[in-house]
Scaffold this motif. Structure first.
Motif, PDB file in Angstrom:
ATOM      1  N   GLY A 138       0.806  -1.209   0.000  1.00  0.00           N
ATOM      2  CA  GLY A 138       0.000   0.000   0.000  1.00  0.00           C
ATOM      3  C   GLY A 138       0.837   1.256   0.000  1.00  0.00           C
ATOM      4  N   ALA A 139       0.157   2.393  -0.147  1.00  0.00           N
ATOM      5  CA  ALA A 139       0.829   3.689  -0.073  1.00  0.00           C
ATOM      6  C   ALA A 139       1.268   3.959   1.360  1.00  0.00           C
ATOM      7  CB  ALA A 139      -0.103   4.791  -0.548  1.00  0.00           C
ATOM      8  N   GLU A 140       2.262   4.817   1.508  1.00  0.00           N
ATOM      9  CA  GLU A 140       2.729   5.220   2.830  1.00  0.00           C
ATOM     10  C   GLU A 140       1.915   6.408   3.326  1.00  0.00           C
ATOM     11  OE1 GLU A 140       6.984   5.708   3.018  1.00  0.00           O
ATOM     12  OE2 GLU A 140       7.320   4.090   1.572  1.00  0.00           O
ATOM     13  N   GLN A 141       1.603   6.414   4.613  1.00  0.00           N
ATOM     14  CA  GLN A 141       0.843   7.517   5.210  1.00  0.00           C
ATOM     15  C   GLN A 141       1.542   8.848   4.970  1.00  0.00           C
ATOM     16  OE1 GLN A 141      -2.239   7.398   6.739  1.00  0.00           O
ATOM     17  NE2 GLN A 141      -2.081   9.638   6.678  1.00  0.00           N
ATOM     18  N   LEU A 142       2.850   8.818   4.869  1.00  0.00           N
ATOM     19  CA  LEU A 142       3.626  10.039   4.641  1.00  0.00           C
ATOM     20  C   LEU A 142       3.177  10.762   3.387  1.00  0.00           C
ATOM     21  CD1 LEU A 142       6.016  11.872   5.402  1.00  0.00           C
ATOM     22  CD2 LEU A 142       7.514  10.304   4.140  1.00  0.00           C
ATOM     23  N   PHE A 143       2.766  10.019   2.358  1.00  0.00           N
ATOM     24  CA  PHE A 143       2.316  10.679   1.135  1.00  0.00           C
ATOM     25  C   PHE A 143       1.060  11.496   1.398  1.00  0.00           C
ATOM     26  CE2 PHE A 143      -0.221  11.066  -2.706  1.00  0.00           C
ATOM     27  CZ  PHE A 143       0.707  11.599  -3.591  1.00  0.00           C
ATOM     28  N   ASN A 144       0.050  10.900   2.025  1.00  0.00           N
ATOM     29  CA  ASN A 144      -1.185  11.639   2.294  1.00  0.00           C
ATOM     30  C   ASN A 144      -0.921  12.846   3.182  1.00  0.00           C
ATOM     31  OD1 ASN A 144      -2.141   8.945   1.371  1.00  0.00           O
ATOM     32  ND2 ASN A 144      -4.152   9.850   1.786  1.00  0.00           N
ATOM     33  N   ASP A 145      -0.113  12.659   4.227  1.00  0.00           N
ATOM     34  CA  ASP A 145       0.164  13.765   5.144  1.00  0.00           C
ATOM     35  C   ASP A 145       0.836  14.921   4.417  1.00  0.00           C
ATOM     36  OD1 ASP A 145      -0.872  12.182   7.147  1.00  0.00           O
ATOM     37  OD2 ASP A 145       1.089  11.580   7.941  1.00  0.00           O
ATOM     38  N   THR A 146       1.757  14.617   3.524  1.00  0.00           N
ATOM     39  CA  THR A 146       2.503  15.667   2.819  1.00  0.00           C
ATOM     40  C   THR A 146       1.667  16.290   1.707  1.00  0.00           C
ATOM     41  OG1 THR A 146       4.539  14.423   3.270  1.00  0.00           O
ATOM     42  CG2 THR A 146       4.686  16.195   1.659  1.00  0.00           C
ATOM     43  N   ALA A 147       0.939  15.453   0.964  1.00  0.00           N
ATOM     44  CA  ALA A 147       0.147  15.947  -0.163  1.00  0.00           C
ATOM     45  C   ALA A 147      -1.009  16.829   0.284  1.00  0.00           C
ATOM     46  CB  ALA A 147      -0.383  14.777  -0.982  1.00  0.00           C
ATOM     47  N   ARG A 148      -1.425  16.728   1.542  1.00  0.00           N
ATOM     48  CA  ARG A 148      -2.543  17.526   2.045  1.00  0.00           C
ATOM     49  C   ARG A 148      -2.126  18.904   2.544  1.00  0.00           C
ATOM     50  NH1 ARG A 148      -7.297  15.254   3.519  1.00  0.00           N
ATOM     51  NH2 ARG A 148      -7.405  16.556   5.391  1.00  0.00           N
ATOM     52  N   LYS A 149      -0.834  19.198   2.565  1.00  0.00           N
ATOM     53  CA  LYS A 149      -0.379  20.500   3.039  1.00  0.00           C
ATOM     54  C   LYS A 149      -0.835  21.618   2.109  1.00  0.00           C
ATOM     55  CE  LYS A 149       3.839  19.021   5.461  1.00  0.00           C
ATOM     56  NZ  LYS A 149       5.320  19.204   5.525  1.00  0.00           N
ATOM     57  N   GLU A 150      -0.961  22.819   2.661  1.00  0.00           N
ATOM     58  CA  GLU A 150      -1.362  23.979   1.866  1.00  0.00           C
ATOM     59  C   GLU A 150      -0.392  24.218   0.725  1.00  0.00           C
ATOM     60  OE1 GLU A 150      -3.991  27.164   1.074  1.00  0.00           O
ATOM     61  OE2 GLU A 150      -4.131  25.837   2.815  1.00  0.00           O
ATOM     62  N   GLU A 151       0.895  24.185   1.030  1.00  0.00           N
ATOM     63  CA  GLU A 151       1.935  24.362   0.024  1.00  0.00           C
ATOM     64  C   GLU A 151       3.005  23.307   0.239  1.00  0.00           C
ATOM     65  OE1 GLU A 151       3.495  28.302   0.080  1.00  0.00           O
ATOM     66  OE2 GLU A 151       1.559  29.264  -0.306  1.00  0.00           O
ATOM     67  N   ASN A 152       3.649  22.914  -0.851  1.00  0.00           N
ATOM     68  CA  ASN A 152       4.721  21.939  -0.784  1.00  0.00           C
ATOM     69  C   ASN A 152       6.014  22.558  -1.290  1.00  0.00           C
ATOM     70  OD1 ASN A 152       2.303  19.523  -1.769  1.00  0.00           O
ATOM     71  ND2 ASN A 152       3.271  19.604   0.230  1.00  0.00           N
ATOM     72  N   GLY A 153       6.935  22.830  -0.356  1.00  0.00           N
ATOM     73  CA  GLY A 153       8.242  23.353  -0.727  1.00  0.00           C
ATOM     74  C   GLY A 153       9.163  22.259  -1.205  1.00  0.00           C
ATOM     75  N   LEU A 154      10.451  22.597  -1.337  1.00  0.00           N
ATOM     76  CA  LEU A 154      11.427  21.648  -1.865  1.00  0.00           C
ATOM     77  C   LEU A 154      11.465  20.366  -1.059  1.00  0.00           C
ATOM     78  CD1 LEU A 154      13.752  20.776  -3.695  1.00  0.00           C
ATOM     79  CD2 LEU A 154      15.303  22.089  -2.205  1.00  0.00           C
ATOM     80  N   ASP A 155      11.528  20.455   0.256  1.00  0.00           N
ATOM     81  CA  ASP A 155      11.607  19.250   1.077  1.00  0.00           C
ATOM     82  C   ASP A 155      10.385  18.360   0.879  1.00  0.00           C
ATOM     83  OD1 ASP A 155      14.056  20.076   2.035  1.00  0.00           O
ATOM     84  OD2 ASP A 155      13.257  20.852   3.932  1.00  0.00           O
ATOM     85  N   ASP A 156       9.213  18.979   0.792  1.00  0.00           N
ATOM     86  CA  ASP A 156       8.002  18.196   0.561  1.00  0.00           C
ATOM     87  C   ASP A 156       8.018  17.556  -0.821  1.00  0.00           C
ATOM     88  OD1 ASP A 156       6.929  18.845   3.046  1.00  0.00           O
ATOM     89  OD2 ASP A 156       5.917  20.630   2.285  1.00  0.00           O
ATOM     90  N   GLN A 157       8.503  18.287  -1.813  1.00  0.00           N
ATOM     91  CA  GLN A 157       8.573  17.739  -3.170  1.00  0.00           C
ATOM     92  C   GLN A 157       9.504  16.536  -3.223  1.00  0.00           C
ATOM     93  OE1 GLN A 157       6.979  18.780  -6.010  1.00  0.00           O
ATOM     94  NE2 GLN A 157       5.888  20.511  -5.137  1.00  0.00           N
ATOM     95  N   VAL A 158      10.590  16.601  -2.476  1.00  0.00           N
ATOM     96  CA  VAL A 158      11.510  15.459  -2.413  1.00  0.00           C
ATOM     97  C   VAL A 158      10.782  14.248  -1.844  1.00  0.00           C
ATOM     98  CG1 VAL A 158      13.587  14.554  -1.307  1.00  0.00           C
ATOM     99  CG2 VAL A 158      13.597  16.860  -2.269  1.00  0.00           C
ATOM    100  N   VAL A 159      10.029  14.454  -0.783  1.00  0.00           N
ATOM    101  CA  VAL A 159       9.288  13.356  -0.163  1.00  0.00           C
ATOM    102  C   VAL A 159       8.231  12.798  -1.110  1.00  0.00           C
ATOM    103  CG1 VAL A 159       7.590  12.828   1.643  1.00  0.00           C
ATOM    104  CG2 VAL A 159       9.679  14.091   2.210  1.00  0.00           C
ATOM    105  N   LEU A 160       7.493  13.679  -1.771  1.00  0.00           N
ATOM    106  CA  LEU A 160       6.379  13.250  -2.600  1.00  0.00           C
ATOM    107  C   LEU A 160       6.818  12.560  -3.881  1.00  0.00           C
ATOM    108  CD1 LEU A 160       4.056  16.381  -2.285  1.00  0.00           C
ATOM    109  CD2 LEU A 160       3.583  14.099  -1.380  1.00  0.00           C
ATOM    110  N   PHE A 161       7.882  13.073  -4.511  1.00  0.00           N
ATOM    111  CA  PHE A 161       8.160  12.675  -5.880  1.00  0.00           C
ATOM    112  C   PHE A 161       9.544  12.087  -6.126  1.00  0.00           C
ATOM    113  CE2 PHE A 161       5.084  16.268  -6.240  1.00  0.00           C
ATOM    114  CZ  PHE A 161       4.005  15.502  -6.626  1.00  0.00           C
TER     115      PHE A 161
END
Length: 285
Positions: A138-161
């Motif tokens: 399955g998907a990791e909870q980290l994806f949902n937690d990060t993808a739901r943020k108002e904005e995704n900066g560089l660190d979030d983009q690294v995590v997501l993609f």
């Protein structure tokens, strides 16, 4: 072949069932219509990947889903609705036997498209997505937690993609985001975060893509299908494709190392070369 690059591609519009759908078109070769990821607009694509596809001999068409970005209509992230939107755009633009591609959510839409409209296209290219049916991972909870943020900066983009554990992947993330940011005019508005959150939910779905009729279509289609994935995709783990080994007669799997949910942004030229080898050198199948 046109010398226009994706960064400077003109925003165009097609009238589809009473809606103005925004799209961009670069290149003059084999048509390839690309469907977007979750929370994506036309400006979510890395121009290095699009330009590499053009250099390989494609005419690449990207578009904003109805009601999102620069397109009119009511937003709807249902893969079935998005599949029909892609069909409508193919018809409106008069594309004859194009290839169709989709990243993440767009890949789900393409799989529904295969079940409903496979005769309209010559090939399907899936990027960082998941097959329908039960999941072995399955998907990791980290994806949902990060993808739901108002904005995704560089660190979030690294995590997501990308792959946070890899220095090379982190560097590729920074380079990709810098390329995407270079377009300063005519950008698509961001997808409203409230709409995105409501669709995504707080926890990963189980299964990630509950569409059994689509799985049966993939098991019986004659359409050549390529899936290009990263070896650590926290949203749509590539292991789910390999679990279907021997059951999907037309699916070719390519997995890129130390990569996440956007392998085509980490390896834009290599990814484009894989797509071209699959779509344009089809005589061996």
């Amino acid at each position: 072949m046109t010398t226009e690059t994706y960064l400077h591609a003109e925003n165009r519009h097609a009238e589809i069932r009473g809606r103005r759908i925004a799209y961009r078109s670069v290149g003059s070769g084999k048509p390839l219509l690309l469907c977007l990821r979750f929370r994506g607009t036309m400006d979510a694509w890395d121009p290095a990947f699009i330009d590499a596809l053009v250099a390989q001999g494609f005419r690449v068409i990207t578009f904003d889903y109805p009601g999102l970005g620069l397109s009119e209509g009511t937003p709807d992230y249902s893969p079935a609705t998005l599949a029909d939107d892609a069909r409508d755009l193919i018809v409106a633009l008069g594309l004859e036997q194009p290839a169709i591609g989709g990243w993440s959510l767009g890949g789900l839409a393409v799989q529904v498209f295969i079940a409903r409209h496979a005769s309209l296209v010559s090939h399907a290219v899936l990027l960082g997505t998941v097959p329908p049916g039960p999941n072995v991972k399955g998907a990791e909870q980290l994806f949902n937690d990060t993808a739901r943020k108002e904005e995704n900066g560089l660190d979030d983009q690294v995590v997501l993609f990308f792959e946070p554990a890899s220095p090379g992947s982190r560097a590729a993330a920074r380079a990709s985001l810098e390329r995407i940011a270079q377009r300063t005019e005519g950008r698509s508005p961001e997808v409203p975060v409230a709409f995105a959150r409501a669709v995504l939910g707080e926890t990963p779905r189980v299964p990630l893509f509950p569409a059994d009729p689509v799985l049966q279509a993939l098991k019986h289609t004659a359409l050549p299908i390529l899936h290009l994935g990263g070896d650590h995709d926290i949203a749509f783990p590539v292991e789910n494709w390999y679990a279907l080994n021997g059951q999907l007669p037309t699916v070719t799997l390519v997995t890129l190392p130390q990569a996440g949910h956007a392998p085509h942004h980490q390896y834009p030229r290599q990814a484009a070369a894989h797509v071209a080898a699959f779509v344009l050198a089809d005589g061996e199948r």
